[in-house]
Design an enzyme around this catalytic site. Structure first.
Site, PDB file in Angstrom:
ATOM      1  N   HIS A   1     -26.453  21.672   0.197  1.00  0.00           N
ATOM      2  CA  HIS A   1     -26.653  22.195  -1.166  1.00  0.00           C
ATOM      3  C   HIS A   1     -25.705  23.351  -1.450  1.00  0.00           C
ATOM      4  O   HIS A   1     -25.487  24.189  -0.581  1.00  0.00           O
ATOM      5  CB  HIS A   1     -28.106  22.655  -1.309  1.00  0.00           C
ATOM      6  CG  HIS A   1     -28.450  23.103  -2.686  1.00  0.00           C
ATOM      7  ND1 HIS A   1     -28.645  22.219  -3.731  1.00  0.00           N
ATOM      8  CD2 HIS A   1     -28.617  24.348  -3.197  1.00  0.00           C
ATOM      9  CE1 HIS A   1     -28.931  22.896  -4.826  1.00  0.00           C
ATOM     10  NE2 HIS A   1     -28.922  24.186  -4.518  1.00  0.00           N
TER      11      HIS A   1
ATOM     12  N   TYR B   1      -9.188  -3.544 -11.053  1.00  0.00           N
ATOM     13  CA  TYR B   1      -9.140  -2.124 -10.686  1.00  0.00           C
ATOM     14  C   TYR B   1      -7.780  -1.502 -10.966  1.00  0.00           C
ATOM     15  O   TYR B   1      -7.691  -0.320 -11.328  1.00  0.00           O
ATOM     16  CB  TYR B   1      -9.536  -1.939  -9.214  1.00  0.00           C
ATOM     17  CG  TYR B   1      -8.547  -2.461  -8.204  1.00  0.00           C
ATOM     18  CD1 TYR B   1      -7.572  -1.631  -7.669  1.00  0.00           C
ATOM     19  CD2 TYR B   1      -8.583  -3.781  -7.763  1.00  0.00           C
ATOM     20  CE1 TYR B   1      -6.657  -2.093  -6.738  1.00  0.00           C
ATOM     21  CE2 TYR B   1      -7.684  -4.250  -6.840  1.00  0.00           C
ATOM     22  CZ  TYR B   1      -6.717  -3.405  -6.334  1.00  0.00           C
ATOM     23  OH  TYR B   1      -5.813  -3.879  -5.412  1.00  0.00           O
TER      24      TYR B   1
ATOM     25  N   GLU C   1     -25.735  15.330  -1.973  1.00  0.00           N
ATOM     26  CA  GLU C   1     -27.137  15.508  -1.560  1.00  0.00           C
ATOM     27  C   GLU C   1     -28.080  14.668  -2.410  1.00  0.00           C
ATOM     28  O   GLU C   1     -29.215  14.406  -2.004  1.00  0.00           O
ATOM     29  CB  GLU C   1     -27.534  16.977  -1.626  1.00  0.00           C
ATOM     30  CG  GLU C   1     -27.658  17.535  -3.027  1.00  0.00           C
ATOM     31  CD  GLU C   1     -28.143  18.974  -3.041  1.00  0.00           C
ATOM     32  OE1 GLU C   1     -29.072  19.308  -2.273  1.00  0.00           O
ATOM     33  OE2 GLU C   1     -27.592  19.770  -3.827  1.00  0.00           O
TER      34      GLU C   1
ATOM     35  N   CYS D   1       0.823  -1.211   0.000  1.00  0.00           N
ATOM     36  CA  CYS D   1       0.000   0.000   0.000  1.00  0.00           C
ATOM     37  C   CYS D   1       0.854   1.257   0.000  1.00  0.00           C
ATOM     38  O   CYS D   1       0.658   2.159  -0.813  1.00  0.00           O
ATOM     39  CB  CYS D   1      -0.935  -0.006   1.208  1.00  0.00           C
ATOM     40  SG  CYS D   1      -1.972   1.474   1.308  1.00  0.00           S
TER      41      CYS D   1
ATOM     42  N   LYS E   1      -0.253   5.350  -5.998  1.00  0.00           N
ATOM     43  CA  LYS E   1      -1.272   5.338  -7.049  1.00  0.00           C
ATOM     44  C   LYS E   1      -2.169   6.566  -6.950  1.00  0.00           C
ATOM     45  O   LYS E   1      -2.449   7.229  -7.958  1.00  0.00           O
ATOM     46  CB  LYS E   1      -2.120   4.071  -6.937  1.00  0.00           C
ATOM     47  CG  LYS E   1      -3.335   4.041  -7.847  1.00  0.00           C
ATOM     48  CD  LYS E   1      -4.247   2.892  -7.471  1.00  0.00           C
ATOM     49  CE  LYS E   1      -4.868   3.112  -6.095  1.00  0.00           C
ATOM     50  NZ  LYS E   1      -5.692   1.957  -5.665  1.00  0.00           N
TER      51      LYS E   1
ATOM     52  N   CYS F   1      -1.664   1.730  -2.916  1.00  0.00           N
ATOM     53  CA  CYS F   1      -2.659   2.784  -2.732  1.00  0.00           C
ATOM     54  C   CYS F   1      -2.081   4.197  -2.688  1.00  0.00           C
ATOM     55  O   CYS F   1      -2.596   5.098  -3.339  1.00  0.00           O
ATOM     56  CB  CYS F   1      -3.448   2.568  -1.439  1.00  0.00           C
ATOM     57  SG  CYS F   1      -3.409   0.927  -0.743  1.00  0.00           S
TER      58      CYS F   1
ATOM     59  N   GLU G   1      -7.430   1.774 -13.242  1.00  0.00           N
ATOM     60  CA  GLU G   1      -6.842   2.970 -12.635  1.00  0.00           C
ATOM     61  C   GLU G   1      -5.646   3.464 -13.434  1.00  0.00           C
ATOM     62  O   GLU G   1      -5.514   4.665 -13.705  1.00  0.00           O
ATOM     63  CB  GLU G   1      -6.429   2.667 -11.197  1.00  0.00           C
ATOM     64  CG  GLU G   1      -7.605   2.538 -10.253  1.00  0.00           C
ATOM     65  CD  GLU G   1      -7.214   2.063  -8.869  1.00  0.00           C
ATOM     66  OE1 GLU G   1      -7.936   2.375  -7.909  1.00  0.00           O
ATOM     67  OE2 GLU G   1      -6.172   1.367  -8.734  1.00  0.00           O
TER      68      GLU G   1
END
Length: 450
Positions: free
Chosen positions: A435, A177, A440, A43, A51, A48, A181
């Site tokens: 908002h 993935y 939302e 990682c 990346k 991770c 990616e």
């Protein structure tokens, strides 16, 4: 009574191993950890962290373009690969130091050696023989390159973070993935990218609607996605790589990257000597407390091949530490584990796919919304966002949320708490939205799409 050098000896200093070592030491255990490569594991070093830094870097091309619609004159931006690559490496070196400090401050002894089991309580680290009351294997996983003529010319994600030169044209083989990616990363940084996947649709295991949506978005960003396509061979011809596919088509590129999966890193660790059983793919079978078939030998993380996610390995490491040294009986709940894919736009997901949810919940209501993010109503970019809520109509409980759009991981992390807590659609509906935000939308979807 047999004398032991350590109460716990950890093989592998990735996220799971480091957490188990630190927590065990804080609970009074004498702990050592052996790591032959780099502190922080996949990682931190080749996963991770670097990346996501690359994802940030690759998105600036679109940001510069979008800025003009907002009145900014960005000039003619140019990308310099060595700057991104080397700044990333400096950050990784900093994190290596952080991990070393965390272990040292906790009182954990660090051995920069390859460690192998020589028995159920014994280890050899370098030239040193060690006895441990408990052993934890946390060696992670390693990229797999499929066999084909010229496969040795392909790089994996490990090497992609340290390329001496940035490719003008890149072929990425795979449909998981990592492949998706890196297709976004290379394309965003300016390369012509082709993604070849042998199946009908990439990202197998994720929600089908999300997968189709990502395919459409990748095409708008210039990635040439070739489905139902297998690599036949790669050959070096001068300064380029000549690629042939099973449909007889050809492609010349500067870089071939194999992103075709990862296998548990369990080879040559002395399991036979210790009596530890492994599966055909190298994974170490464990029980709910992460015990192997040998008492006092445990395993966590990618090497057990359950969910190959850093936070999951950390949670598993916490369980082992507390169960061994605090009299606990912890287990990791693998239901509703949220995750993200940092393709462009991002994917965030928690709970079952729509396909799986229909098998579990006969009365499933699907709430879905697709829209252009507010930013792009001015920029004019065609990128869209997709959101889905899956609701068990029998009790109104929200059982899953899926999103593809900017900051999807950040948004889904919050929703995962609500879903884990058993929130209903009525709870979502009665929550006032912030908002104007994309998030939302998850509390304003009133009518089921199907």
């Amino acid at each position: 009574m047999e004398n032991y050098d350590y109460d716990l000896f950890v093989i592998g200093a990735g996220s799971g191993g480091v957490r188990a070592a630190r927590v065990s030491a804080s609970l009074g255990a004498k702990v050592a950890v052996a790591e032959e490569r780099y502190l922080g594991g996949t990682c931190v070093n080749v996963g991770c962290v670097p990346k996501k830094l690359f994802v940030y870097g690759s998105h600036f091309a679109e940001d510069f373009e979008d800025a003009e619609a907002y009145g900014w004159q960005a000039g003619d931006p140019k990308f310099h690969w060595p700057t991104l690559r080397d700044n990333k490496s400096r950050e990784i070196e900093r994190l290596n130091g952080v991990y070393e400090g965390l272990l040292t401050d906790a009182g954990v002894e660090i051995l920069a050696e390859r460690a192998v089991l020589t028995g159920p309580h014994s280890i050899r680290a370098g030239n040193t023989s060690i006895k441990a009351r408990n052993i934890l294997v946390a060696t992670g996983s390693w990229p797999v390159v499929p066999p084909f003529p010229g496969s040795d010319l392909a790089v994996t994600s490990n090497e992609a973070f340290y390329l001496p030169e940035f490719p003008r044209r890149a072929l990425i083989i795979g449909g998981g993935y990592i492949a998706v990616e890196f297709a976004g990363i290379f394309a965003g940084l300016g390369a012509e990218v082709t993604l070849a996947y042998r199946g009908e649709l990439f990202l197998r295991g994720f929600d089908a609607g999300i997968r189709r949506f990502v395919l459409e978005e990748m095409a708008t960003k210039g990635v040439d996605v070739r489905l139902n396509t297998r690599i036949a061979s790669v050959e070096r011809v001068g300064d380029r790589l000549h690629c042939r596919f099973d449909d007889a088509t050809r492609l010349d590129v500067d870089l071939v990257m194999a992103a075709t999966g990862r296998a548990p890193a369990s080879a040559d660790l002395g399991f036979e000597a210790a009596g530890v059983v492994t599966a055909a793919n190298g994974a170490i079978p464990v029980d709910d407390s992460y015990r192997t078939n040998v008492p006092h030998v445990y395993a966590i993380g990618d090497v057990i091949d359950r969910l190959q996610l850093t936070p999951v390995a950390i949670a598993e490491g916490m369980c082992v530490a507390h169960n061994l040294f605090a009299g606990g009986s912890r287990q990791v709940d693998y239901a509703n584990v949220p995750t993200a894919i940092f393709c462009q736009p991002n994917i965030g997901t928690v709970g079952p796919t729509e396909e799986r949810a229909r098998e579990i919940y006969p009365e499933l209501a699907v709430y879905e919304s697709s829209f252009k993010p507010m930013k792009h109503t001015v920029s004019g970019r065609g990128e869209r966002t997709l959101m889905k809520l899956l609701v068990n109509a029998e009790d109104d409980r929200v059982v899953a949320a899926h999103m593809c759009g900017p900051e999807a991981g950040e948004i889904i992390q919050g929703l995962s708490v609500a879903i884990k807590a058993g929130a209903t659609k009525a709870d979502f509906d009665s929550t006032i939205g912030i908002h104007p935000t994309a998030a939302e939308e998850f509390v304003t979807m009133r009518e089921a799409a199907r």
